[in-house]
Design a protein around this motif. Sequence first.
Motif, PDB file in Angstrom:
ATOM      1  N   TYR A  18      39.679  65.350  90.579  1.00 22.23           N
ATOM      2  CA  TYR A  18      39.833  65.274  92.028  1.00 22.23           C
ATOM      3  C   TYR A  18      38.688  64.488  92.671  1.00 22.23           C
ATOM      4  CZ  TYR A  18      43.477  68.864  91.646  1.00 22.23           C
ATOM      5  OH  TYR A  18      44.613  69.566  91.329  1.00 22.23           O
ATOM      6  N   ALA A  19      37.488  64.609  92.114  1.00 22.14           N
ATOM      7  CA  ALA A  19      36.349  63.853  92.646  1.00 22.14           C
ATOM      8  C   ALA A  19      36.591  62.355  92.526  1.00 22.14           C
ATOM      9  CB  ALA A  19      35.066  64.252  91.915  1.00 22.14           C
ATOM     10  N   PHE A  20      37.053  61.916  91.372  1.00 21.46           N
ATOM     11  CA  PHE A  20      37.334  60.494  91.203  1.00 21.46           C
ATOM     12  C   PHE A  20      38.567  60.085  92.005  1.00 21.46           C
ATOM     13  CE2 PHE A  20      34.180  60.703  87.938  1.00 21.46           C
ATOM     14  CZ  PHE A  20      33.721  59.403  87.791  1.00 21.46           C
ATOM     15  N   ALA A  22      39.308  61.139  94.856  1.00 20.49           N
ATOM     16  CA  ALA A  22      38.917  61.039  96.261  1.00 20.49           C
ATOM     17  C   ALA A  22      38.241  59.708  96.597  1.00 20.49           C
ATOM     18  CB  ALA A  22      37.980  62.198  96.622  1.00 20.49           C
ATOM     19  N   ARG A  23      37.895  58.923  95.589  1.00 17.80           N
ATOM     20  CA  ARG A  23      37.210  57.659  95.830  1.00 17.80           C
ATOM     21  C   ARG A  23      38.056  56.670  96.643  1.00 17.80           C
ATOM     22  NH1 ARG A  23      32.869  55.948  92.466  1.00 17.80           N
ATOM     23  NH2 ARG A  23      33.614  53.832  92.892  1.00 17.80           N
ATOM     24  N   GLY A  24      39.347  56.641  96.352  1.00 15.37           N
ATOM     25  CA  GLY A  24      40.216  55.680  97.021  1.00 15.37           C
ATOM     26  C   GLY A  24      40.404  54.382  96.261  1.00 15.37           C
ATOM     27  N   ASP A  25      39.564  54.137  95.257  1.00 12.21           N
ATOM     28  CA  ASP A  25      39.679  52.901  94.476  1.00 12.21           C
ATOM     29  C   ASP A  25      40.004  53.190  93.018  1.00 12.21           C
ATOM     30  OD1 ASP A  25      37.296  54.022  93.603  1.00 12.21           O
ATOM     31  OD2 ASP A  25      36.095  52.202  93.851  1.00 12.21           O
ATOM     32  N   CYS A  26      40.526  54.403  92.736  1.00 12.55           N
ATOM     33  CA  CYS A  26      40.653  54.865  91.355  1.00 12.55           C
ATOM     34  C   CYS A  26      42.027  55.484  91.112  1.00 12.55           C
ATOM     35  CB  CYS A  26      39.552  55.893  91.062  1.00 12.55           C
ATOM     36  SG  CYS A  26      39.441  56.402  89.337  1.00 12.55           S
ATOM     37  N   ASP A  27      42.756  54.931  90.164  1.00  8.36           N
ATOM     38  CA  ASP A  27      44.016  55.514  89.720  1.00  8.36           C
ATOM     39  C   ASP A  27      43.719  56.737  88.851  1.00  8.36           C
ATOM     40  OD1 ASP A  27      46.922  55.469  89.204  1.00  8.36           O
ATOM     41  OD2 ASP A  27      46.316  54.959  87.155  1.00  8.36           O
ATOM     42  N   ILE A  28      44.604  57.734  88.897  1.00  8.34           N
ATOM     43  CA  ILE A  28      44.398  58.988  88.169  1.00  8.34           C
ATOM     44  C   ILE A  28      45.519  59.204  87.161  1.00  8.34           C
ATOM     45  CG2 ILE A  28      44.279  61.500  88.390  1.00  8.34           C
ATOM     46  CD1 ILE A  28      41.811  60.057  89.443  1.00  8.34           C
ATOM     47  N   VAL A  29      45.136  59.572  85.935  1.00 11.93           N
ATOM     48  CA  VAL A  29      46.091  59.926  84.888  1.00 11.93           C
ATOM     49  C   VAL A  29      45.714  61.318  84.384  1.00 11.93           C
ATOM     50  CG1 VAL A  29      47.057  59.318  82.650  1.00 11.93           C
ATOM     51  CG2 VAL A  29      46.321  57.499  84.215  1.00 11.93           C
ATOM     52  N   ASP A  30      46.664  62.238  84.414  1.00 15.33           N
ATOM     53  CA  ASP A  30      46.391  63.635  84.082  1.00 15.33           C
ATOM     54  C   ASP A  30      46.985  64.006  82.719  1.00 15.33           C
ATOM     55  OD1 ASP A  30      45.618  66.263  84.248  1.00 15.33           O
ATOM     56  OD2 ASP A  30      47.120  66.856  85.737  1.00 15.33           O
ATOM     57  N   ALA A 159      23.570  64.567  92.749  1.00 13.69           N
ATOM     58  CA  ALA A 159      22.643  63.936  91.807  1.00 13.69           C
ATOM     59  C   ALA A 159      23.331  63.606  90.492  1.00 13.69           C
ATOM     60  CB  ALA A 159      21.443  64.847  91.560  1.00 13.69           C
ATOM     61  N   MET A 160      24.162  64.525  90.000  1.00 12.88           N
ATOM     62  CA  MET A 160      24.821  64.292  88.718  1.00 12.88           C
ATOM     63  C   MET A 160      25.908  63.221  88.827  1.00 12.88           C
ATOM     64  SD  MET A 160      23.473  65.867  86.209  1.00 12.88           S
ATOM     65  CE  MET A 160      24.791  65.473  85.066  1.00 12.88           C
ATOM     66  N   LEU A 161      26.656  63.225  89.908  1.00 17.15           N
ATOM     67  CA  LEU A 161      27.685  62.192  90.055  1.00 17.15           C
ATOM     68  C   LEU A 161      27.061  60.825  90.274  1.00 17.15           C
ATOM     69  CD1 LEU A 161      30.471  63.974  92.126  1.00 17.15           C
ATOM     70  CD2 LEU A 161      30.451  63.459  89.696  1.00 17.15           C
ATOM     71  N   ILE A 170      29.234  51.805  88.038  1.00 18.76           N
ATOM     72  CA  ILE A 170      30.052  51.743  89.239  1.00 18.76           C
ATOM     73  C   ILE A 170      29.285  52.361  90.401  1.00 18.76           C
ATOM     74  CG2 ILE A 170      32.183  51.836  87.904  1.00 18.76           C
ATOM     75  CD1 ILE A 170      32.498  54.761  88.717  1.00 18.76           C
ATOM     76  N   GLU A 171      29.737  52.073  91.605  1.00 21.65           N
ATOM     77  CA  GLU A 171      29.073  52.597  92.798  1.00 21.65           C
ATOM     78  C   GLU A 171      29.439  54.065  93.010  1.00 21.65           C
ATOM     79  OE1 GLU A 171      28.854  51.707  97.640  1.00 21.65           O
ATOM     80  OE2 GLU A 171      30.292  50.633  96.358  1.00 21.65           O
ATOM     81  N   PHE A 172      28.443  54.877  93.306  1.00 15.81           N
ATOM     82  CA  PHE A 172      28.711  56.248  93.741  1.00 15.81           C
ATOM     83  C   PHE A 172      29.227  56.205  95.169  1.00 15.81           C
ATOM     84  CE2 PHE A 172      27.129  59.755  96.379  1.00 15.81           C
ATOM     85  CZ  PHE A 172      27.822  60.814  95.810  1.00 15.81           C
ATOM     86  N   LEU A 173      30.287  56.956  95.444  1.00 13.63           N
ATOM     87  CA  LEU A 173      30.826  57.061  96.788  1.00 13.63           C
ATOM     88  C   LEU A 173      30.730  58.510  97.256  1.00 13.63           C
ATOM     89  CD1 LEU A 173      34.046  54.841  96.465  1.00 13.63           C
ATOM     90  CD2 LEU A 173      31.764  54.175  97.268  1.00 13.63           C
ATOM     91  N   PRO A 174      30.190  58.753  98.457  1.00 15.26           N
ATOM     92  CA  PRO A 174      30.010  60.136  98.927  1.00 15.26           C
ATOM     93  C   PRO A 174      31.295  60.953  98.975  1.00 15.26           C
ATOM     94  CG  PRO A 174      28.773  58.605 100.310  1.00 15.26           C
ATOM     95  CD  PRO A 174      29.624  57.777  99.400  1.00 15.26           C
ATOM     96  N   GLN A 175      32.441  60.290  99.146  1.00 16.10           N
ATOM     97  CA  GLN A 175      33.694  61.052  99.218  1.00 16.10           C
ATOM     98  C   GLN A 175      34.057  61.723  97.903  1.00 16.10           C
ATOM     99  OE1 GLN A 175      33.296  57.767 100.091  1.00 16.10           O
ATOM    100  NE2 GLN A 175      35.184  56.597  99.716  1.00 16.10           N
ATOM    101  N   MET A 176      33.326  61.414  96.828  1.00 16.80           N
ATOM    102  CA  MET A 176      33.571  62.092  95.558  1.00 16.80           C
ATOM    103  C   MET A 176      33.182  63.565  95.613  1.00 16.80           C
ATOM    104  SD  MET A 176      32.207  59.199  92.856  1.00 16.80           S
ATOM    105  CE  MET A 176      32.793  60.072  91.390  1.00 16.80           C
ATOM    106  N   LEU A 177      32.422  63.957  96.610  1.00 15.38           N
ATOM    107  CA  LEU A 177      31.909  65.324  96.691  1.00 15.38           C
ATOM    108  C   LEU A 177      32.889  66.301  97.333  1.00 15.38           C
ATOM    109  CD1 LEU A 177      28.235  64.485  97.720  1.00 15.38           C
ATOM    110  CD2 LEU A 177      29.065  65.150  95.450  1.00 15.38           C
ATOM    111  N   SER A 178      34.007  65.800  97.867  1.00 20.85           N
ATOM    112  CA  SER A 178      34.963  66.711  98.502  1.00 20.85           C
ATOM    113  C   SER A 178      36.365  66.133  98.401  1.00 20.85           C
ATOM    114  CB  SER A 178      34.591  66.967  99.965  1.00 20.85           C
ATOM    115  OG  SER A 178      34.634  65.764 100.714  1.00 20.85           O
TER     116      SER A 178
END
Length: 239
Positions: A18-20, A22-30, A159-161, A170-178
């Motif tokens: 879910y963190a990834f 939330a980035r908006g630039d990342c496709d998700i495969v479950d 810090a860990m993300l 890759i760039e850390f994006l703050p939206q990964m936190l929620s």
Amino acid sequence: MRIAMWSGPRNLSTAMMYAFGARGDCDIVDEPFYAVYLLQTGINHPMRPEIIASQPQNPGEVIETLLGPIPGRLPLQYQKHMSHHMVEGITRYWLGDVKNVFLIRHPARVVASYAAKRENPDLDDIGLRQQVELYDYARAMGDDPIVVDSEDIRAAPEAMLRALCEELGIEFLPQMLSWPKGGHAADGVWAKHWYGTAHRSTGFNSEIAPLPELEGDLGALVEEAMPYYRRLYRNRIVV
């Protein structure tokens, strides 16, 4: 970049997805190999028929999709994998075409949580042995796999993300936190059985309870798993 996140069950893996997501630039495969795993092992998991019907059942087809174009031409893809799904006979050559990350958790926490969802787990069910095998395979393929511990993430999510994103380049994006409650559109059909806590969450829970004290068969399973956990733990990212 295709990020293959390898974990066992009950291991913060859905929250990381879910963190990834939330980035908006990342496709998700479950968990794309879940149906393959169930068919090849014959194991009885909750919602087995629905899972098998929901996914490709040929491992070659799964791999072709994982290495194919990323939907929406997004720059990133996050592949959430369960290491125990990679049963013998599923080719692993494609690990050289993804960036491999290993998400670990203390076996006592994994076993206690898993046993609440499915009775009588064994070492193959919790995935740590397979994580070590895949870690060694990725290294042999020339990758420099990354290891992160779920408790480190919960203790210091930002810090860990940030450290993980730096390792990935890759760039850390703050939206990964929620993220919003209720899950992600890419959730597998099994989400209603396994993802209840994650669906109620909106971020990483920083409350870390004491290690469960398990006895009998569950305690023995924890001891059996500990050498594999220690092997990966000493190679984890620290901040």
